[in-house]
Motif scaffolding. Structure first.
Motif, PDB file in Angstrom:
ATOM      1  N   ASN A   1      26.869  36.037  33.645  1.00  0.00           N
ATOM      2  CA  ASN A   1      27.437  36.857  34.715  1.00  0.00           C
ATOM      3  C   ASN A   1      28.561  36.121  35.446  1.00  0.00           C
ATOM      4  OD1 ASN A   1      27.746  39.166  36.278  1.00  0.00           O
ATOM      5  ND2 ASN A   1      26.192  38.547  37.779  1.00  0.00           N
ATOM      6  N   LEU A   2      29.519  35.660  34.647  1.00  0.00           N
ATOM      7  CA  LEU A   2      30.665  34.926  35.185  1.00  0.00           C
ATOM      8  C   LEU A   2      31.806  35.889  35.505  1.00  0.00           C
ATOM      9  CD1 LEU A   2      30.712  31.979  32.608  1.00  0.00           C
ATOM     10  CD2 LEU A   2      29.454  32.130  34.770  1.00  0.00           C
ATOM     11  N   HIS A   3      32.567  35.563  36.543  1.00  0.00           N
ATOM     12  CA  HIS A   3      33.683  36.413  36.954  1.00  0.00           C
ATOM     13  C   HIS A   3      35.039  35.770  36.705  1.00  0.00           C
ATOM     14  CE1 HIS A   3      30.974  38.880  39.929  1.00  0.00           C
ATOM     15  NE2 HIS A   3      30.588  38.950  38.670  1.00  0.00           N
TER      16      HIS A   3
ATOM     17  N   ALA B   1      30.287  34.751  29.031  1.00  0.00           N
ATOM     18  CA  ALA B   1      30.558  35.249  30.384  1.00  0.00           C
ATOM     19  C   ALA B   1      29.567  36.335  30.782  1.00  0.00           C
ATOM     20  CB  ALA B   1      31.988  35.776  30.468  1.00  0.00           C
ATOM     21  N   TYR B   2      29.236  37.201  29.845  1.00  0.00           N
ATOM     22  CA  TYR B   2      28.292  38.284  30.136  1.00  0.00           C
ATOM     23  C   TYR B   2      26.890  37.733  30.364  1.00  0.00           C
ATOM     24  CZ  TYR B   2      25.699  42.641  29.698  1.00  0.00           C
ATOM     25  OH  TYR B   2      24.863  43.704  29.925  1.00  0.00           O
TER      26      TYR B   2
ATOM     27  N   ASN C   1      25.777  32.327  38.429  1.00  0.00           N
ATOM     28  CA  ASN C   1      25.765  33.767  38.632  1.00  0.00           C
ATOM     29  C   ASN C   1      26.866  34.232  39.579  1.00  0.00           C
ATOM     30  OD1 ASN C   1      24.644  36.424  38.347  1.00  0.00           O
ATOM     31  ND2 ASN C   1      23.745  36.179  40.377  1.00  0.00           N
ATOM     32  N   GLN C   2      27.714  35.156  39.099  1.00  0.00           N
ATOM     33  CA  GLN C   2      28.803  35.761  39.861  1.00  0.00           C
ATOM     34  C   GLN C   2      29.846  34.746  40.336  1.00  0.00           C
ATOM     35  OE1 GLN C   2      27.725  38.683  42.844  1.00  0.00           O
ATOM     36  NE2 GLN C   2      25.777  39.130  41.828  1.00  0.00           N
ATOM     37  N   SER C   3      29.896  33.592  39.697  1.00  0.00           N
ATOM     38  CA  SER C   3      30.893  32.590  40.080  1.00  0.00           C
ATOM     39  C   SER C   3      32.210  32.855  39.354  1.00  0.00           C
ATOM     40  CB  SER C   3      30.392  31.183  39.739  1.00  0.00           C
ATOM     41  OG  SER C   3      30.294  31.017  38.338  1.00  0.00           O
ATOM     42  N   ASP C   4      33.278  32.261  39.860  1.00  0.00           N
ATOM     43  CA  ASP C   4      34.593  32.405  39.233  1.00  0.00           C
ATOM     44  C   ASP C   4      34.777  31.382  38.111  1.00  0.00           C
ATOM     45  OD1 ASP C   4      35.332  34.485  40.892  1.00  0.00           O
ATOM     46  OD2 ASP C   4      36.099  33.141  42.436  1.00  0.00           O
TER      47      ASP C   4
END
Length: 202
Positions: free
Chosen positions: A163-165, A159-160, A115-118
């Motif tokens: 929740n990947l950045h 990615a969605y 979650n929210q990782s690059d």
């Protein structure tokens, strides 16, 4: 290969004709199993398109194929996708989401770990028959058709969902698509970026 150059594969998720996962695929290889079969009617009516002449325009001279099972059993709600949107999705998008989730499980990861990782997603995708066929039926086009039919969206789906950045890249280099996706992901890792590489060739 020294420690700085080594790349680790920490999870695998896959589907093949006759194999729903890596262990089953190894069984197929080990036993030399042949899973080429007559194309079932529920996939499409072969008789409507068959012609023994391989040069006949708009026809096929093939009656057999390697069939991936379970396409109609995909759980769209699990991936947060509504019924109307799911109806317009290329099955390749469904398979990729399922296989990526299986790869996470195989590697011992959960959604929250990413979650929210690059983290980046690199997919090799070549074929677009579903897009070609569905895109011609104007009566079936909806607000979801663009995202459901476009191959470029396949990596973005992953990615969605997670929740990947990081980058979400779909690569099409014909038969080398998967290898190029692997190479691109490897280069991203070596450049110092955290990269989750998922690839498919369908």
């Amino acid at each position: 290969m020294n420690g700085q150059d080594a790349i680790a594969i920490v999870g695998v998720g896959c589907k093949f004709p006759g194999a729903d996962g890596l262990e089953e695929f190894w069984r197929v290889l080990k036993n030399g199993e042949d899973h080429i079969q007559d194309i079932p009617k529920e996939r499409f009516n072969v008789d409507a398109f068959f012609d023994s002449n391989p040069d006949a325009p708009g026809r096929t001279y093939v009656r057999k194929a390697g069939i991936v099972s379970g396409i109609s059993q995909w759980d769209n709600r699990f991936f947060g996708i509504g019924e109307n949107e799911a109806k317009t999705m290329d099955p390749q998008q469904q398979i990729v989401l399922e296989c990526v989730y299986r790869a996470m499980e195989d590697g011992g990861f959960t959604k929250s770990d990413f979650n929210q990782s690059d983290t980046g997603v690199y997919l090799g995708v070549m074929n677009g028959e579903y897009e070609a066929v569905a895109g011609h039926d104007l009566k079936q086009l909806t607000n979801y058709s663009v995202t459901g039919l476009s191959r470029s969206i396949i990596s973005a789906r992953v990615a969605y969902f997670l929740n990947l950045h990081g980058p979400a890249i779909t690569l099409d280099t014909a038969c080398s698509s998967s290898l190029v996706a692997i190479h691109t992901a490897e280069q991203a890792i070596k450049s110092g970026k955290k990269s989750f590489s998922a690839f498919t060739y369908l």
